[in-house]
Structure formats: C-alpha cells, structure tokens
Design a protein around this motif. Structure first.
Motif, PDB file in Angstrom:
ATOM      1  N   MET A   1       0.839  -1.206   0.000  1.00  0.00           N
ATOM      2  CA  MET A   1       0.000   0.000   0.000  1.00  0.00           C
ATOM      3  C   MET A   1       0.867   1.245   0.000  1.00  0.00           C
ATOM      4  N   PHE A   2       2.168   1.066   0.228  1.00  0.00           N
ATOM      5  CA  PHE A   2       3.045   2.227   0.372  1.00  0.00           C
ATOM      6  C   PHE A   2       4.190   2.171  -0.658  1.00  0.00           C
ATOM      7  N   PRO A   3       3.875   2.192  -1.946  1.00  0.00           N
ATOM      8  CA  PRO A   3       4.956   2.071  -2.924  1.00  0.00           C
ATOM      9  C   PRO A   3       5.829   3.323  -2.966  1.00  0.00           C
ATOM     10  N   ARG A   4       7.102   3.116  -3.301  1.00  0.00           N
ATOM     11  CA  ARG A   4       7.992   4.267  -3.551  1.00  0.00           C
ATOM     12  C   ARG A   4       7.370   5.099  -4.649  1.00  0.00           C
ATOM     13  N   THR A   5       7.347   6.397  -4.467  1.00  0.00           N
ATOM     14  CA  THR A   5       6.674   7.257  -5.436  1.00  0.00           C
ATOM     15  C   THR A   5       7.558   8.449  -5.778  1.00  0.00           C
ATOM     16  N   ALA A   6       7.729   8.688  -7.071  1.00  0.00           N
ATOM     17  CA  ALA A   6       8.474   9.874  -7.515  1.00  0.00           C
ATOM     18  C   ALA A   6       7.466  10.984  -7.762  1.00  0.00           C
ATOM     19  N   SER A   7       7.918  12.246  -7.687  1.00  0.00           N
ATOM     20  CA  SER A   7       6.972  13.285  -8.102  1.00  0.00           C
ATOM     21  C   SER A   7       7.557  14.043  -9.272  1.00  0.00           C
ATOM     22  N   MET A   8       6.649  14.653 -10.006  1.00  0.00           N
ATOM     23  CA  MET A   8       7.070  15.291 -11.251  1.00  0.00           C
ATOM     24  C   MET A   8       6.091  16.392 -11.606  1.00  0.00           C
ATOM     25  N   ARG A   9       6.602  17.445 -12.229  1.00  0.00           N
ATOM     26  CA  ARG A   9       5.741  18.565 -12.612  1.00  0.00           C
ATOM     27  C   ARG A   9       5.723  18.678 -14.142  1.00  0.00           C
ATOM     28  N   THR A  10       4.513  18.663 -14.732  1.00  0.00           N
ATOM     29  CA  THR A  10       4.414  18.778 -16.199  1.00  0.00           C
ATOM     30  C   THR A  10       3.937  20.159 -16.625  1.00  0.00           C
ATOM     31  N   SER A  11       3.322  20.892 -15.677  1.00  0.00           N
ATOM     32  CA  SER A  11       2.848  22.254 -15.968  1.00  0.00           C
ATOM     33  C   SER A  11       2.894  23.038 -14.661  1.00  0.00           C
ATOM     34  N   THR A  12       2.809  24.355 -14.783  1.00  0.00           N
ATOM     35  CA  THR A  12       2.809  25.206 -13.586  1.00  0.00           C
ATOM     36  C   THR A  12       1.727  26.257 -13.738  1.00  0.00           C
ATOM     37  N   GLY A  13       0.936  26.442 -12.681  1.00  0.00           N
ATOM     38  CA  GLY A  13      -0.096  27.478 -12.726  1.00  0.00           C
ATOM     39  C   GLY A  13      -1.461  26.885 -12.989  1.00  0.00           C
ATOM     40  N   CYS A  14      -2.440  27.778 -13.025  1.00  0.00           N
ATOM     41  CA  CYS A  14      -3.825  27.329 -13.155  1.00  0.00           C
ATOM     42  C   CYS A  14      -4.634  28.469 -13.767  1.00  0.00           C
ATOM     43  N   ALA A  15      -5.629  28.113 -14.576  1.00  0.00           N
ATOM     44  CA  ALA A  15      -6.412  29.145 -15.251  1.00  0.00           C
ATOM     45  C   ALA A  15      -7.522  29.687 -14.354  1.00  0.00           C
ATOM     46  N   PHE A  16      -7.699  29.096 -13.174  1.00  0.00           N
ATOM     47  CA  PHE A  16      -8.819  29.499 -12.315  1.00  0.00           C
ATOM     48  C   PHE A  16      -8.310  30.394 -11.169  1.00  0.00           C
ATOM     49  N   ASN A  17      -9.258  30.870 -10.372  1.00  0.00           N
ATOM     50  CA  ASN A  17      -8.892  31.834  -9.343  1.00  0.00           C
ATOM     51  C   ASN A  17      -9.727  31.584  -8.083  1.00  0.00           C
ATOM     52  N   CYS A  18      -9.628  30.371  -7.526  1.00  0.00           N
ATOM     53  CA  CYS A  18     -10.424  30.045  -6.335  1.00  0.00           C
ATOM     54  C   CYS A  18      -9.957  30.944  -5.182  1.00  0.00           C
TER      55      CYS A  18
ATOM     56  N   ASP B   1       1.494  19.011 -10.435  1.00  0.00           N
ATOM     57  CA  ASP B   1       1.025  20.207 -11.133  1.00  0.00           C
ATOM     58  C   ASP B   1      -0.089  20.849 -10.312  1.00  0.00           C
ATOM     59  N   ASP B   2      -0.302  22.142 -10.551  1.00  0.00           N
ATOM     60  CA  ASP B   2      -1.458  22.780  -9.925  1.00  0.00           C
ATOM     61  C   ASP B   2      -2.726  22.245 -10.602  1.00  0.00           C
ATOM     62  N   GLU B   3      -2.698  22.104 -11.909  1.00  0.00           N
ATOM     63  CA  GLU B   3      -3.809  21.517 -12.673  1.00  0.00           C
ATOM     64  C   GLU B   3      -3.236  20.788 -13.882  1.00  0.00           C
ATOM     65  N   THR B   4      -3.115  19.494 -13.782  1.00  0.00           N
ATOM     66  CA  THR B   4      -2.426  18.729 -14.833  1.00  0.00           C
ATOM     67  C   THR B   4      -3.232  18.670 -16.132  1.00  0.00           C
ATOM     68  N   PHE B   5      -4.557  18.527 -16.009  1.00  0.00           N
ATOM     69  CA  PHE B   5      -5.350  18.112 -17.171  1.00  0.00           C
ATOM     70  C   PHE B   5      -6.053  19.246 -17.927  1.00  0.00           C
ATOM     71  N   LEU B   6      -5.629  20.492 -17.712  1.00  0.00           N
ATOM     72  CA  LEU B   6      -6.402  21.597 -18.308  1.00  0.00           C
ATOM     73  C   LEU B   6      -6.377  21.598 -19.834  1.00  0.00           C
ATOM     74  N   ASN B   7      -5.262  21.162 -20.421  1.00  0.00           N
ATOM     75  CA  ASN B   7      -5.160  21.183 -21.887  1.00  0.00           C
ATOM     76  C   ASN B   7      -5.340  19.761 -22.419  1.00  0.00           C
ATOM     77  N   LYS B   8      -6.526  19.532 -22.974  1.00  0.00           N
ATOM     78  CA  LYS B   8      -6.879  18.176 -23.405  1.00  0.00           C
ATOM     79  C   LYS B   8      -5.889  17.650 -24.455  1.00  0.00           C
ATOM     80  N   LYS B   9      -5.521  18.521 -25.412  1.00  0.00           N
ATOM     81  CA  LYS B   9      -4.662  18.042 -26.499  1.00  0.00           C
ATOM     82  C   LYS B   9      -3.291  17.606 -25.950  1.00  0.00           C
TER      83      LYS B   9
END
Ligand code: B12
Length: 476
Positions: free
Chosen positions: A201-218, A255-263
């Motif tokens: 249940m506790f696998p070694r996990t790497a982290s990675m950033r593919t984008s930075t920022g977010c189009a929203f303003n919560c 990422d703050d929001e990984t999936f914002l750009n579908k393409k």
C-alpha cells in the motif's frame, strides 16, 4: 564551491503524522534548484522531514559539508523554522550565505528580512540560483532584478511589495537532480487495486511537474497570484522523456492543474503508450475537467492513471460559489460517477468551514458515505497568505497565520469551541476510513501492512482530535 540545500521538517504534529504515515514526496523544488548548480560545484540536499533528530542532522551537515551557500525552501507554515535554521547556519559560520526561496519567499519576501537571511529568491529557483552561484564565484553582488532580493538593497521594500516575478520559459528550468536524495524515503499510500490485491500500500513514489499554474482563481488558493494567472506547459516530448528516466513505477504529478489542456494530455498519453512506458500515476483534476473530457480520463486509465484527487470541496449548499470555484454540486456528482465508471479511484477532498455547526458536520459525514468507495480527506478553510481574503481577515486571526497555515489548523475563529470543532473534524476522518476503497472492496494486502495502516490511522485521528491543544504553543 560547496552548497547545501535544506527542506525544514514540519513543526506541527499533524503534518508530521501525515508524512510518516501516508504521503511523503521528494523535495522536488530543491532537486530542481540543485539541477541549476553548475557541474563543477558540489551540491547536497538535506530533507529534514525524513530525520528523527532534524536539528542535530542539520548541524552535522553544516560540519561535514562546510558550505559556502545554504539554500532553504519553505511553505508559510515553515517560515519560522527556516529563520531558526538560518540563524544556526550563521552561528556555525558567519561567512556563509543563506538564501531563502520557495512559496513563502515568493509570496511574502518581507517576512524573511531578518538577521541570518542574506538573499530572498522569488519565483522559479533553478535558473535564479544558478546565477547566484555564478555571481558568488565572480565576487559580484548576489541580488539582482526582481528575482533575487536582499534586505540590504535600498529598493528592497519596493521590490518586496511587487507581485511575484514571471516564471522563465519552461524549457529553461533545469531537470531535477533526483539522485541527491534517499529515494527509499518517499512514498504515497496507494488504494487503487484493479485486481483486488496490492503487493504494497506504500509504494515508492516519484513526483514530477508537467505544468505550472492554473487558469482558475479560487478564493482559497494563492497559485493565481504566484503565477500571475499564467498556465505554463511543458511539451509532451519533454514530459515523456523525463517520465522514461524515472526509476520508480509510481509517479505523483505535482502540477497545480495537470489536465487543463486536453490536447497536450492526449499527446502525452499516446506517446507513453507508443513507447510502451508502463507506470502508475496519481494526479489532481477539477471535477468540470473530468465531466468535459471523460474520454481523456479513459485514455489515461489505459496509460496507468490509478487515482485522481478532486477538490470537490462541498456536495451541497452555496459553499462552491463562496470559494469562486466555478463548478457546482451537479458537476461534482457527475465527475464522481464518471471516475467510478472508468475504474479510476477517487480521492475526494472537502473543505470544512470554521463556521460549521454540528449539523454541518453531520451532513458532511453523510456526503462522505455517499461517495463510498473513495479516499476522502478534509481541510479547514483558511485565507491564504498573498490573497485578498488574507488581507480582509487580518484582524480576525486567532493565532500566527503563517505557522498555522496548514489548512488543518483553523486560523479564523470557529463557531463551535475549538475542542468540539476538532472532535468533529477528527470524526470525519474516522468516517472516511469506512468509505476507503481498500476496506470497501476487500482488497488483499500484506498482513503486516494492514497492521501498519491501522496503527498509523489511529495515530493520525488521535492527532486530529487533539489539534486544539496546539493553540497553546502559539506566540501571537
Ligand atoms: C504538490 C503539492 C503538495 C504535496 C506535497 C509536495 C511536496 N513535495 O512536499 C502535498 C499534496 C502533500 C501538499 C500538501 C500540502 N500543501 Co501543498 N502544494 C503542492 C503544489 C500543488 C505543488 C508543490 C510542488 O511540488 N511544486 C513543485 C516545485 C518544483 O515547485 P515550487 O515549490 O514552486 O519550487 C520552485 C520555486 O518556489 C523555487 N524554490 C523553491 N524552493 C527554493 C529554495 C531555494 C533556495 C531557491 C533559490 C528557490 C526555491 O524554485 C523551485 C523550482 O522551480 C503547490 C502549489 C504551488 N504552485 O506551489 C501546493 C502548495 C505549495 N501547498 C500548499 C499547502 C498550504 C499545503 C499544505 C500545508 C496544506 C494542504 N492541506 O494542502 C499541505 C502540507 C504538506 C506538508 N508536507 O507540510 C500551499 C502553500 C501556501 C503557502 N503560503 O505556504 C500551496 C501553494 C497550494 C495553494 N493552493 O495555496 N502539497
């Protein structure tokens, strides 16, 4: 020259329990900063969060490395510790240059204008730190532009009050030096088990950033301010190339929001499939993104996406509007059923308002059970340093709003007394355990780990219920 990069350990017990028990990610920010250090220089990373005796370890590292520059990273809740460590570093060697960077330095640089901190870096650090090191070697001034600030600069106040600087183009940001940390220390609890069994249940996990920022303003989030509303994206080829080099099988996208750009995300998935790269992924996604692009998540399921964190925040009432979330309860419901249909495990996060009554807590408990099976976690609504809301509430804080800004400790007064508030807050997590996919789906896991998870879960809930006691530590 010799450089030591330091991530402070958490000061409040609840953050410690979370890291020990369920989720501890590598210090990616420092790995990227280290990636900017010229090849001829020596650089080490010291993550005090993995140490039993963090202050002693820090002192040993100073003695062992004798650094010319010490760089510190920190969230707002860690800023007091960064100052303490910087003082220790100067006591050890007054000629050392202390550099503070990270989220808190970016948002509120003036808070680091204290004895012991020489340079405050705002924004992206890999590119700026490289320049600082080169200037140090050339004997030049270490502060420059709007990215590297010194309280000694006559223009410091003016620069510190400006919005954070722009990020450099994404391709200029160095790749992380993952080799500089003890990789076995970093993991994330994993409850997604399509075959109804897990080796761990506790696998070694790497982290990675593919984008930075977010189009929203919560309203509760400071990312919009940090990034000046920009959403910067790495190319699919660049992302896939980095994933291919990661040794761990499990990857957490920070990422703050990984999936914002579908393409872009479709291209990344297709490239991973084409190249036969088989890993397991965790990511955050907004509920409206899931509803708008279910086929994207289906493709990602095929690629290895096992768990999606969704900030549902609330499943009834007008809370979502108050937070300027720009989604609604109906969309939340649809997103939950889409993920279930695709077979991706949901990790739902909810916001508990300091104004909650007992009735509100009870309704939320019901909402949690309705989501079953799902991982569910909770934060307490807290105005984020750097946002308008933070200024607006300035007079209301019941404690140090930086130290206690962990979105678990309320910094605003609660309608219920603190003891009662945290009794209910802790109870929410006990209810959430009943909805957990491992339990609901009767997933087979090693017996030793079952005991581990019961032990860690009990300690965590105990710490949650006792959080009201932390306020006596406060220095406000
Ligand atoms: C992923 C993430 C997490 C992960 C943990 C990540 C980790 N490695 O420990 C999880 C989900 C566990 C998490 C938890 C929390 N998080 Co969080 N998290 C993030 C997120 C989305 C990305 C952080 C990240 O990994 N960035 C990747 C690195 C590479 O980028 P970076 O941190 O910006 O670093 C760059 C620069 O800042 C700079 N830099 C950084 N350090 C240094 C040091 C030096 C010397 C220099 C020169 C430069 C430099 O260079 C770096 C490289 O480009 C951010 C949002 C954001 N945009 O920052 C929120 C964010 C950092 N989290 C936040 C918060 C509040 C928390 C929590 C306290 C509360 C909560 N419940 O969410 C907890 C506490 C966890 C803890 N351990 O104490 C806030 C912090 C705000 C603040 N004022 O402090 C943020 C900004 C979210 C927000 N919306 O407001 N988080």
């Amino acid at each position: 020259m010799r450089i030591l990069l330091v991530k402070p350990h958490p000061q409040l017990l609840i953050a410690k329990r979370l890291q020990e028990g369920f989720l501890h990610l590598e210090p990616l920010e420092l790995e990227i900063v280290a990636g900017g250090v010229p090849a001829e220089d020596e650089v080490s990373i010291c993550d005090l969060g993995v140490e039993n005796k963090p202050l002693r370890k820090f002192h040993e590292q100073l003695k062992m490395i004798n650094p010319h520059i010490v760089g510190f990273t920190g969230y707002s809740s860690q800023s007091a510790m960064v100052k303490k460590l910087a003082k220790m570093s100067k006591e050890y060697d007054p000629s050392v240059i202390n550099v503070a960077g990270g989220v808190h330095a970016t948002i509120i640089p003036a808070d680091y204008a204290v004895d012991g901190i020489d340079i405050i870096v705002r924004g992206e650090g890999g590119t700026t730190f490289r320049e600082i090191v080169n200037r140090y070697k050339r004997g030049q001034t270490l502060y420059f532009g709007d990215v590297s600030l010194s309280p000694k600069d006559p223009d410091f106040q003016k620069k510190a009050e400006m919005p954070p600087p722009e990020f450099p183009p994404v391709h200029d940001i160095p790749r992380p030096r993952r080799d500089l940390v003890q990789r076995s220390k970093y993991f994330c609890v994993w409850t997604s088990a399509p075959e109804n069994r897990l080796d761990t249940m506790f696998p070694r996990t790497a982290s990675m950033r593919t984008s930075t920022g977010c189009a929203f303003n919560c309203s509760f989030c400071v990312v919009h301010y940090i990034m000046r509303g920009k959403y910067l994206q790495r190319t699919p080829e660049d992302v896939v190339d980095e994933i291919a080099q990661i040794k761990e099988d499990n990857i957490y996208f920070v990422d703050d929001e990984t999936f914002l750009n579908k393409k872009r995300m479709t291209d990344i998935a297709n490239l991973l499939l084409e190249k036969g790269i088989k890993k397991k992924y965790i990511s955050w996604a907004r509920s409206d993104t899931i509803v708008k692009h279910p086929e994207l998540f289906r493709l990602w399921k095929e690629t290895g996406l096992g768990l999606v964190y969704v900030g549902l925040e609330a499943m009834r009432g007008s809370q979502l509007d108050n937070y300027n979330k720009r989604t609604n309860v109906e969309t939340n419901r649809k997103a939950v059923s889409i993920l279930r249909e695709i077979g991706i495990t949901l990790h739902a996060s909810f916001i508990v308002d300091p104004d909650f009554t007992v009735k509100d807590f009870v309704s939320l408990e019901k909402d949690v059970l309705d989501l079953c099976p799902a991982e569910v976690t909770f934060t307490v609504f807290s105005p984020a340093p750097g946002t308008e809301l933070f200024q607006k509430h300035k007079k209301d804080y019941i404690c140090d709003p930086f130290l206690f800004y962990d979105c678990m400790h309320t910094i605003l007064p609660t309608r219920l007394g603190l003891k009662k508030f945290y009794e209910h807050f802790g109870r929410l997590s006990s209810v959430a355990l009943r909805a957990n996919p491992l339990r609901v789906n009767k997933v087979r896991v090693p017996r030793k780990e079952v005991l581990k998870v019961i032990y860690r879960g009990t300690r965590y809930i105990f710490a949650l219920r006792n959080m009201y006691k932390d306020y006596t530590l406060d220095t406000k």
